[in-house]
Design a protein around this motif. Structure first.
Motif, PDB file in Angstrom:
ATOM      1  N   LEU A 134       0.744  -1.169  -0.228  1.00 14.49           N
ATOM      2  CA  LEU A 134       0.284   0.282  -0.268  1.00 14.49           C
ATOM      3  C   LEU A 134       1.133   1.215  -0.069  1.00 14.49           C
ATOM      4  N   GLU A 184      -8.340   7.942   1.082  1.00  9.48           N
ATOM      5  CA  GLU A 184      -7.734   6.973  -0.536  1.00  9.48           C
ATOM      6  C   GLU A 184      -7.351   5.934  -0.054  1.00  9.48           C
ATOM      7  N   THR A 185      -8.142   5.492   1.155  1.00 12.65           N
ATOM      8  CA  THR A 185      -7.919   3.766   1.155  1.00 12.65           C
ATOM      9  C   THR A 185      -8.953   2.806   0.763  1.00 12.65           C
ATOM     10  N   THR A 186      -9.077   1.775   0.493  1.00  9.84           N
ATOM     11  CA  THR A 186     -10.073   1.480  -0.226  1.00  9.84           C
ATOM     12  C   THR A 186     -10.655   1.423   0.830  1.00  9.84           C
ATOM     13  N   LYS A 187     -11.382   1.587   1.746  1.00 12.07           N
ATOM     14  CA  LYS A 187     -11.537   1.658   3.151  1.00 12.07           C
ATOM     15  C   LYS A 187     -12.785   3.480   2.718  1.00 12.07           C
TER      16      LYS A 187
END
Lengths: 305, 88
Positions: free
Chosen positions: A92, A202-205
């Motif tokens: 990441l 802007e994380t996947t969550k």
């Protein structure tokens, strides 16, 4: 007792980049090695009150989160997670290192700690009564948990409810509470005293910030709790507050759907979950107002009239 | 005639007329109507067909229902679909 907060920044960095920081979280020891600054910042803030174990003792989980090598070290730097020599996650962006540490610690427990039935659920306790909040995504479970922690509830876990297979007690694993997107500002407004980590976008969550666990909950991490209620929360804009009994056989199936390792445990999981349902009143809960929810949960904590 | 699938321990819990049952062979957990659980328990000791089961369960089912045998037949087919029982 040595805690993360009693280490200087230089000592913390040296442990993380050397043999590892051995962090105790509930029943587990985590040996963490890392050279990533954002992770060290998050760890220093969120885990200041947690015990540090001496090096050389037994460790449950060996985690490494390291900066990428080669050109990636300078261009769009990434963080890699390695667990016992395997790499179960994609790398990441470096700025997401601290949320990644939280996810990897959850992953270790949910994939390895099969002495427990592990429910994807928050669990809090007040007046000796523990309430389990299973968590389909979007249920508002973490927002509710963060709010309750400002009203005298003890945090056992925001994410992983551990039901001991031997005696059915709930074993605490108090760690930071993960807040997403709009929940971050809702909790900032509802609990101005809350300590939050720097939001990571802007994380996947979406945008993630963590709320520091209460010091008292961390201090009582070795004190199990007895289950009293299982409440399936659902936040719904404008909804009137409603707590409705959920038939126990249906509650059983819904909790099983929210378990990480029910299938892995087979008949042992069935027996443990049956005992948990026996010991608990089971409800669905719909709400839109946090103050209303606080009042209702206080009544649940008081128990049957 | 029907019998329990060999190996089924019928690990089950019942609350308020509904039951959950752990299927030893598939590893699945089923949500069952209490009546379906009664049928399984009635098959535990020896195989039976729908007529025999209707007689065995007359006290627990509505014995006055003319369709009882066909209802039991339908339930047996559903339970066979879950690999809990098999024809013999």
């Amino acid at each position: 007792m040595l805690t993360v907060g009693s280490l200087s920044r230089a000592e913390l960095t040296a442990r993380l980049s050397g043999d590892g920081l051995v962090l105790r979280t509930g029943p587990f020891t985590n040996r963490i090695r890392s050279d990533v600054s954002p992770l060290i910042d998050g760890l220093a803030l969120m885990y200041a009150d947690y015990p540090v174990e001496p090096a050389g003792g037994f460790v449950d989980f060996h985690l490494e989160l390291q900066r990428s090598g080669g050109l990636r070290r300078w261009h769009r730097s990434q963080v890699h997670f390695t667990y016992d020599g395997t790499t179960p996650f994609q790398p990441l962006p470096l700025g997401q290192a601290y949320p990644m540490l939280e996810w990897t610690m959850n992953w270790c427990v949910s994939h390895r700690a099969h002495g427990y039935l592990i429910i994807h659920a928050a669990v809090l306790e007040k007046h000796g009564r523990a309430i389990i909040l299973p968590a389909p995504p979007g249920s508002g479970k973490s927002t509710l948990t963060a709010a309750l922690l400002g009203h005298g509830w003890r945090l056992l876990s925001d994410e992983l409810t551990l039901v001991h297979l031997g005696d059915g007690v709930l074993v605490p694993l108090p760690r930071p509470v993960s807040l997403k997107n709009a929940s971050i500002d809702i909790i900032r407004a509802f609990r101005p005293d809350a300590v939050l980590s720097r939001p990571v976008e802007e994380t996947t969550k979406g945008t993630i910030a963590h709320l520091k666990a209460p010091q008292d909950s961390i201090a009582r991490a070795l004190e199990p709790a007895k289950p009293a209620c299982i409440v399936f929360p659902r936040w719904e804009a404008g909804a009137a507050i409603a707590l409705d009994p959920l038939p126990k056989a249906r509650a059983f199936m819904q909790v099983a759907d929210n378990c990480f390792n029910y299938q892995v445990l087979g008949a042992r999981g069935f027996t443990a979950l049956g005992a948990l349902i026996d010991a608990s009143d089971t409800y669905t809960f719909r709400y839109s107002s946090l103050p209303d929810a606080m009042a209702l949960f206080e009544r649940l904590a008081q128990g049957p009239a | 005639m029907w019998r329990l699938t060999p190996g089924q321990a019928l690990a089950c819990r019942e609350w308020d007329g509904e039951a959950v049952l752990y299927n030893d062979l598939s590893g699945s957990t089923h949500l069952l109507d209490g009546a379906a659980l009664d049928l399984l328990l009635a098959l535990r000791d020896e195989p039976a067909d729908a007529v025999m089961l209707a007689a065995r369960l007359a006290e627990r089912f509505d014995a006055g229902d003319d369709n009882l045998v066909s209802l039991i037949d339908e339930m047996l087919v559903a339970l066979a679909g879950l690999d809990l029982i098999e024809p013999c």
